[in-house]
Design an enzyme around this catalytic site. Structure first.
Site, PDB file in Angstrom:
ATOM      1  N   ILE A   1      54.849  85.651  41.462  1.00  0.00           N
ATOM      2  CA  ILE A   1      55.593  84.679  42.776  1.00  0.00           C
ATOM      3  C   ILE A   1      55.059  84.936  43.967  1.00  0.00           C
ATOM      4  O   ILE A   1      54.379  86.170  44.317  1.00  0.00           O
ATOM      5  CB  ILE A   1      57.205  84.728  42.503  1.00  0.00           C
ATOM      6  CG1 ILE A   1      57.665  86.367  42.738  1.00  0.00           C
ATOM      7  CG2 ILE A   1      57.777  84.324  41.125  1.00  0.00           C
ATOM      8  CD1 ILE A   1      59.110  86.535  42.661  1.00  0.00           C
ATOM      9  N   GLU A   2      55.184  83.855  44.624  1.00  0.00           N
ATOM     10  CA  GLU A   2      54.425  83.800  46.046  1.00  0.00           C
ATOM     11  C   GLU A   2      54.828  85.008  47.123  1.00  0.00           C
ATOM     12  O   GLU A   2      54.145  85.417  47.830  1.00  0.00           O
ATOM     13  CB  GLU A   2      54.406  82.596  46.713  1.00  0.00           C
ATOM     14  CG  GLU A   2      55.872  82.125  47.263  1.00  0.00           C
ATOM     15  CD  GLU A   2      56.001  80.845  47.594  1.00  0.00           C
ATOM     16  OE1 GLU A   2      56.225  80.589  48.932  1.00  0.00           O
ATOM     17  OE2 GLU A   2      55.819  79.725  46.818  1.00  0.00           O
ATOM     18  N   GLN A   3      56.001  85.458  46.686  1.00  0.00           N
ATOM     19  CA  GLN A   3      56.524  86.521  47.661  1.00  0.00           C
ATOM     20  C   GLN A   3      55.884  88.004  47.280  1.00  0.00           C
ATOM     21  O   GLN A   3      55.707  88.891  48.144  1.00  0.00           O
ATOM     22  CB  GLN A   3      57.951  86.727  47.777  1.00  0.00           C
ATOM     23  CG  GLN A   3      58.808  85.554  48.317  1.00  0.00           C
ATOM     24  CD  GLN A   3      58.978  84.232  47.511  1.00  0.00           C
ATOM     25  OE1 GLN A   3      58.520  84.127  46.528  1.00  0.00           O
ATOM     26  NE2 GLN A   3      59.392  83.206  48.138  1.00  0.00           N
ATOM     27  N   GLY A   4      55.377  87.748  46.046  1.00  0.00           N
ATOM     28  CA  GLY A   4      54.556  89.083  45.870  1.00  0.00           C
ATOM     29  C   GLY A   4      54.754  89.874  44.544  1.00  0.00           C
ATOM     30  O   GLY A   4      54.105  90.835  44.197  1.00  0.00           O
TER      31      GLY A   4
ATOM     32  N   SER B   1      52.040  89.223  50.173  1.00  0.00           N
ATOM     33  CA  SER B   1      51.822  87.798  50.148  1.00  0.00           C
ATOM     34  C   SER B   1      50.677  87.313  50.247  1.00  0.00           C
ATOM     35  O   SER B   1      49.981  86.262  49.692  1.00  0.00           O
ATOM     36  CB  SER B   1      53.039  87.030  50.833  1.00  0.00           C
ATOM     37  OG  SER B   1      54.342  87.256  50.334  1.00  0.00           O
TER      38      SER B   1
END
Length: 537
Positions: free
Chosen positions: A327-330, A354
């Site tokens: 996921i984009e938050q990491g 990120s």
């Protein structure tokens, strides 16, 4: 010497006209107390005035972490660039920032999150800006809206289309912040920052570098202070040489409506049976059908909406771990969380910053992405970023454009139209009343994913709804599956503004999807990765 200052002292450091970069993803990692102090200082003194703020993902939400709304004041905020914005139910009062945007009070831009991080990196290295193909033929493209969210932004372009090496590219000028406001868990007396209670690292290091390398200052909000020399160097994610001041908020929330959950920060692992399995409903039917598109051994990106339930579908089917979620938050691996904790994961394998996760996405190193749609256009384009009649309900693109720009495979999911009354009976979908709002439209209001570019790049694009499955082809959108109990003409073809191509091999969706029991899901194995594939394109 300690760098500890009060929130008000931090607010006093912000000069008029400054460019301020804020690290946050909605409620996750938001330096809320510091933003509040800036707003209070303005209310008392009229300063700082006319600042520009950069929010690579988003700052604030509608559930107790106001974030950007603390500084959404006429005279304080002069311009804003963000990957996304706070959103809320259509019945609630819009966030203050949305009132400023829709009131055309300030120029506001929605820039893909990965590109905004890239702009920081280029500013830090004193390079002129970002040259990218991410966003071509979407609302990011200057031939469309050029990221502008209102007329004031349209009058001040933020992106250019250029020709480089004989090809079309988008160019974003690097923006150097004078102030970076980031967040961590612990700071020692020298300003070294660790993130042990955070749900993600986000992009604090890149934002700090951008400010420091351009003569600016870095303010870090943390939960607690530690003695110099007491932090393990491998745990320090932002070194003290980059941090000028530290604000302490012992009550800072880990993420939206969550004070602290050690499973979110990877300090403990939750038992699998502690995760809620989705209740049986129409959305679960869609999530199950999306899950059938996966392959064992894949790395799969996950977006907000119906697709966020797919990890729980695999768990219910005894397939947890068959794919690795990114996921984009990491977060990498584990179980992505739902609702207010979306953007976090429990039981993660790793946390990536990120900006590097977005590099992974932009270059299509992953195998598939599961995302939502608000509208699907005749040409296969998808809108998730704007609805004029409910603007503050849509948060903006976030990382959607970065993720879909070159993704090998994308599965978009959503309801076929809006407002239909649906039930499930005897393994069949029953449409009791049609919705008033069609979602398959001749032209989407906002192009967040470009269908024509998807076709040109040979991307594998699938659309899954409760009543049918469709594929994007060079000839148009091909209807490949229909739900049991659905009338092809009345419930599908007549509910689209444009003609759908009906496959001569039209299939009926598996009736097990429409029953309240596990479906016996099996996933094919992903083909082994070869060197030729790695070097291709």
């Amino acid at each position: 010497m300690s760098k500890h200052i009060t929130p008000r002292q931090a607010a006093d450091l912000i000069p008029d006209g400054a460019v301020v970069s804020v690290s946050s993803s909605s409620g996750l990692g938001c330096p809320d107390l510091t933003l509040k102090a800036i707003g209070e200082r303005f209310d008392e003194t009229g300063h700082p005035r006319n600042i520009t703020t950069l929010h690579p993902i988003a700052a604030g939400d509608m559930s107790g972490i106001k974030g950007i709304d603390y500084i959404a004041k006429q005279g304080l905020l002069a311009k804003v660039l963000a990957g996304s914005y706070p959103s809320g139910p259509s019945s609630s009062e819009p966030p203050l920032i949305w009132q400023m945007i829709t009131g055309n009070e300030i120029p506001a831009y929605n820039i893909p999150s990965g590109i905004l991080f890239d702009m920081h990196r280029e500013a830090a290295a004193k390079r002129p800006g970002v040259i990218t193909k991410v966003g071509l033929d979407t609302f990011v493209d200057p031939t469309r809206q050029g990221c502008a969210m209102n007329d004031k932004a349209g009058a001040e372009p933020i992106v250019e289309k250029i020709t480089f090496a004989g090809e079309e590219w988008l160019y974003f000028k690097a923006i150097a912040p004078q102030v970076a406001i980031i967040r961590a868990t612990t700071a020692d007396e020298r300003g070294n920052l660790t993130y042990e209670h955070e749900g993600a690292y986000l992009g604090g290091l890149d934002q700090a570098l951008a400010a420091r390398n351009n003569g600016g200052i870095v303010i870090a909000q943390v939960k607690r202070l530690a003695k110099e020399g007491s932090l393990k160097p491998h745990d320090v994610r932002v070194p003290g040489v980059l941090v000028d001041y530290v604000v302490v908020d012992p009550e800072q929330k880990q993420t939206t409506q969550t004070l602290y959950d050690p499973a979110i920060s990877g300090e403990i692992f939750r038992p699998l049976d502690s995760f809620r399995v989705p209740e049986f409903n129409i959305q679960k039917v869609i999530a199950r059908r999306v899950a059938e598109e996966l392959e064992t051994g894949s790395a799969v990106n996950l977006g907000f909406g119906i697709s966020a339930n797919v990890p729980r579908i695999l768990m219910e089917e005894g397939l947890h771990g068959a794919v690795t979620w990114v996921i984009e938050q990491g977060a990498v691996g584990g179980v992505p969380l739902l609702d207010f904790a979306f953007g976090c994961a429990s039981n993660a394998d790793a946390f990536m910053p990120s900006p590097y996760q977005f590099t992974y996405f932009q270059g299509a190193g992953f195998d598939a992405s599961l995302l939502s749609f608000l509208e699907i256009g005749r040409d296969g384009s998808v809108n998730v970023s704007k609805l004029s009649f409910r603007p503050h309900v849509t948060a903006g693109c976030g990382g959607f454009v970065d993720i879909t720009a070159r993704a090998k495979k994308v599965v978009f999911s959503g309801m076929f139209n809006a407002g239909a009354k649906l039930t499930i009976a005897d393994g069949k979908l029953v449409i009791e009343k049609e919705g008033k709002l069609k979602k398959l439209v001749n032209e989407v209001e906002h192009v967040t994913f470009s269908g024509p570019r998807g076709v040109a790049q040979g991307q594998d694009i699938t659309y899954v709804t409760e009543r049918c499955v469709m594929k994007l082809t060079p000839e148009g959108i091909l209807l490949t599956e229909i739900a049991p109990g659905v009338d092809l003409q009345a419930h599908i073809l007549d509910q689209s503004e444009f003609p759908l191509i009906v496959s001569p091999d039209l299939k009926v969706m598996d009736a097990r999807l429409f029953t309240d029991a596990p479906i016996g899901l099996t996933l094919p194995a992903k083909a082994p990765r070869r060197l030729a594939e790695a070097n291709h394109g």
